[in-house]
Scaffold this motif. Sequence first.
Motif, PDB file in Angstrom:
ATOM      1  N   ALA A 168      76.575  13.330  18.741  1.00 14.04           N
ATOM      2  CA  ALA A 168      77.585  12.294  18.947  1.00 14.04           C
ATOM      3  C   ALA A 168      76.982  10.992  19.449  1.00 14.04           C
ATOM      4  N   PHE A 169      75.827  11.053  20.102  1.00 15.12           N
ATOM      5  CA  PHE A 169      75.180   9.829  20.563  1.00 15.12           C
ATOM      6  C   PHE A 169      74.884   8.915  19.376  1.00 15.12           C
ATOM      7  N   ILE A 170      74.482   9.527  18.254  1.00 15.37           N
ATOM      8  CA  ILE A 170      74.185   8.748  17.057  1.00 15.37           C
ATOM      9  C   ILE A 170      75.416   8.613  16.169  1.00 15.37           C
ATOM     10  N   THR A 171      76.070   9.736  15.872  1.00 13.09           N
ATOM     11  CA  THR A 171      77.150   9.705  14.884  1.00 13.09           C
ATOM     12  C   THR A 171      78.404   8.988  15.388  1.00 13.09           C
ATOM     13  N   ALA A 172      78.689   9.053  16.698  1.00 14.90           N
ATOM     14  CA  ALA A 172      79.868   8.349  17.215  1.00 14.90           C
ATOM     15  C   ALA A 172      79.704   6.843  17.065  1.00 14.90           C
ATOM     16  N   ASN A 173      78.540   6.349  17.448  1.00 10.65           N
ATOM     17  CA  ASN A 173      78.305   4.910  17.328  1.00 10.65           C
ATOM     18  C   ASN A 173      78.188   4.483  15.870  1.00 10.65           C
ATOM     19  N   LEU A 174      77.548   5.322  15.049  1.00 11.15           N
ATOM     20  CA  LEU A 174      77.458   5.018  13.625  1.00 11.15           C
ATOM     21  C   LEU A 174      78.848   5.028  12.990  1.00 11.15           C
ATOM     22  N   ALA A 175      79.671   6.010  13.370  1.00 10.94           N
ATOM     23  CA  ALA A 175      81.029   6.084  12.835  1.00 10.94           C
ATOM     24  C   ALA A 175      81.847   4.861  13.248  1.00 10.94           C
ATOM     25  N   GLY A 176      81.740   4.467  14.513  1.00 12.21           N
ATOM     26  CA  GLY A 176      82.464   3.284  14.969  1.00 12.21           C
ATOM     27  C   GLY A 176      82.088   2.046  14.176  1.00 12.21           C
ATOM     28  N   TYR A 177      80.797   1.912  13.873  1.00 12.65           N
ATOM     29  CA  TYR A 177      80.317   0.760  13.101  1.00 12.65           C
ATOM     30  C   TYR A 177      80.809   0.841  11.655  1.00 12.65           C
ATOM     31  N   LEU A 178      80.683   2.024  11.031  1.00  5.87           N
ATOM     32  CA  LEU A 178      81.068   2.171   9.629  1.00  5.87           C
ATOM     33  C   LEU A 178      82.578   2.038   9.434  1.00  5.87           C
ATOM     34  N   ILE A 179      83.353   2.504  10.391  1.00 10.38           N
ATOM     35  CA  ILE A 179      84.804   2.410  10.274  1.00 10.38           C
ATOM     36  C   ILE A 179      85.247   0.950  10.169  1.00 10.38           C
ATOM     37  N   THR A 180      84.575   0.058  10.918  1.00  9.35           N
ATOM     38  CA  THR A 180      84.922  -1.372  10.838  1.00  9.35           C
ATOM     39  C   THR A 180      84.509  -1.977   9.498  1.00  9.35           C
ATOM     40  N   LEU A 181      83.508  -1.366   8.835  1.00 11.77           N
ATOM     41  CA  LEU A 181      83.021  -1.904   7.563  1.00 11.77           C
ATOM     42  C   LEU A 181      83.728  -1.311   6.355  1.00 11.77           C
ATOM     43  N   THR A 182      83.884   0.010   6.344  1.00 12.28           N
ATOM     44  CA  THR A 182      84.381   0.694   5.141  1.00 12.28           C
ATOM     45  C   THR A 182      85.689   1.443   5.353  1.00 12.28           C
ATOM     46  N   GLY A 183      86.213   1.435   6.585  1.00 11.19           N
ATOM     47  CA  GLY A 183      87.419   2.195   6.861  1.00 11.19           C
ATOM     48  C   GLY A 183      87.107   3.626   7.233  1.00 11.19           C
ATOM     49  N   VAL A 184      88.087   4.324   7.768  1.00 10.27           N
ATOM     50  CA  VAL A 184      87.847   5.669   8.276  1.00 10.27           C
ATOM     51  C   VAL A 184      87.508   6.647   7.156  1.00 10.27           C
ATOM     52  N   MET A 185      88.165   6.542   5.998  1.00 10.66           N
ATOM     53  CA  MET A 185      87.898   7.477   4.906  1.00 10.66           C
ATOM     54  C   MET A 185      86.564   7.175   4.219  1.00 10.66           C
ATOM     55  N   GLY A 186      86.199   5.905   4.158  1.00  6.76           N
ATOM     56  CA  GLY A 186      84.880   5.565   3.636  1.00  6.76           C
ATOM     57  C   GLY A 186      83.774   6.128   4.503  1.00  6.76           C
ATOM     58  N   THR A 187      84.011   6.155   5.806  1.00  8.16           N
ATOM     59  CA  THR A 187      83.027   6.714   6.739  1.00  8.16           C
ATOM     60  C   THR A 187      82.869   8.210   6.517  1.00  8.16           C
ATOM     61  N   PHE A 188      83.970   8.922   6.286  1.00  7.47           N
ATOM     62  CA  PHE A 188      83.892  10.351   5.970  1.00  7.47           C
ATOM     63  C   PHE A 188      82.987  10.572   4.758  1.00  7.47           C
ATOM     64  N   ARG A 189      83.164   9.738   3.734  1.00 12.72           N
ATOM     65  CA  ARG A 189      82.418   9.914   2.492  1.00 12.72           C
ATOM     66  C   ARG A 189      80.926   9.664   2.700  1.00 12.72           C
ATOM     67  N   ILE A 190      80.596   8.607   3.403  1.00 14.59           N
ATOM     68  CA  ILE A 190      79.188   8.279   3.667  1.00 14.59           C
ATOM     69  C   ILE A 190      78.519   9.386   4.465  1.00 14.59           C
ATOM     70  N   PHE A 191      79.199   9.862   5.520  1.00 13.86           N
ATOM     71  CA  PHE A 191      78.656  10.960   6.320  1.00 13.86           C
ATOM     72  C   PHE A 191      78.352  12.176   5.452  1.00 13.86           C
ATOM     73  N   GLY A 192      79.266  12.509   4.567  1.00 15.97           N
ATOM     74  CA  GLY A 192      79.097  13.697   3.738  1.00 15.97           C
ATOM     75  C   GLY A 192      77.847  13.656   2.888  1.00 15.97           C
ATOM     76  N   PHE A 193      77.609  12.537   2.207  1.00 12.48           N
ATOM     77  CA  PHE A 193      76.421  12.416   1.353  1.00 12.48           C
ATOM     78  C   PHE A 193      75.136  12.452   2.183  1.00 12.48           C
ATOM     79  N   ILE A 194      75.139  11.797   3.333  1.00 13.43           N
ATOM     80  CA  ILE A 194      73.956  11.806   4.197  1.00 13.43           C
ATOM     81  C   ILE A 194      73.631  13.220   4.651  1.00 13.43           C
ATOM     82  N   PHE A 195      74.653  13.984   5.034  1.00 19.17           N
ATOM     83  CA  PHE A 195      74.426  15.328   5.562  1.00 19.17           C
ATOM     84  C   PHE A 195      73.873  16.265   4.495  1.00 19.17           C
TER      85      PHE A 195
END
Length: 418
Positions: A168-195
């Motif tokens: 969460a130290f990395i993913t929480a801050n990364l999620a907060g940043y991505l949500i402002t850029l791509t929206g909450v559902m876009g963040t879900f998608r990006i996380f999935g491909f990275i994982f």
Amino acid sequence: MTEKQTTESRIDCRIWGMEAEKGRWILIFMGMAINLCLGSVYSWSVFVGPLTEYFTKNLGEAVTAGEILMPFSVFLAFFAIAMPLTGKYLDTYGPRKIIIAGGILTGLGWILASYATSVLMLFILYGFIGGLGVGIAYGAPVAAAARWFPDRRGFAVGLVLLGFGFSAFITANLAGYLITLTGVMGTFRIFGFIFIILTVLLALPFKFPPVGWIPKGYSGPACTTEVCSLDLRSMVRTGRFYALWICYFIGCLAGLMAISIAKPVGAEVVGIEAALGTLLVGFFAIFNGGGRPVFGALTDKINPGNTAVLSFLLIGGASLLLGLFPSVPVYIFAFALLWGCLGGWLAIAPASTARFFGTSDYPRCYGVIFLAYGAGAIAGPQIAGYIREVTGSYQGVFPVVAVLAAFGLIVAFFLKEK
């Protein structure tokens, strides 16, 4: 043993061309990185606000606090259910294939969840599919650490699990940043491909040591108690199994409750701004990750019972402090302890399972004990959501946690070694 067999044994005990005593540390750091991906669920509190807004404003679907916490609970519940079901396949297929299968399924859960049009679909796509994926992959690096490190089992397991807690130290801050850029559902998608990409690559060097292997210079047994190497059926007939299961349940309930409501409690109870709340979720993750090697090492040195007692004293003290004196400094201090103790239990329990019951049937044995984590994942966030809905505040959560910690303190004495 013939010369050929000796040579083959030496080849089997090399990892990336290095002697196993050195090469096994590669698996520890690879396991940490894999668990960093799998542990992204711990950043859920960052998604709570944006998901509520998305379903309410974009889709016109009103959601309650309990409903928006339910995907988190479902995810962790199926994570726990998959652990014992997967355990028996670890020896058949090996850790590499199990991690790859689980990593792909985890990533698919995140990707498919990005297309959810209702909270129910989020339960299924994120909670069910993603949770199963984590449950499949999670036990493999833990079991590998337990087998490669009979000399430092608690510490090694704790290091592997540090990645899950630190996530969460990395993913929480990364999620907060991505949500402002791509929206909450876009963040879900990006996380999935990275994982998917990362877990597949990191899984490649994983394997178990040959049967009977011990590190050079280590003369102790692979298990340190007289009930060494019990199978699953024998384990569930012991009193220690039930004591460990109950303690694990209480520790996980308290910690997962704290994780699921960390940001909302900061905002509603002590008035922390949204941006700082996101940063603090990452800060708490440092304690969650750090608690694993610390409590793992303590389990090795002062035994599981004493380590469990210390954990419940910290959980109870933090809960009482926040319940009686809610303020920003107390909130930060108490939640750091609660996240740290959850990390601690995710090292205490697997190390204790190997110490009390051996490693011959370890994946299945720990899988059953890990069901306590799933039960805590359901109970903790839902209790918090219920108290919030009934009282209008999360403040009433902490006296309940303090009482449970007192009960855990009593049960922990049954874990002490004679």
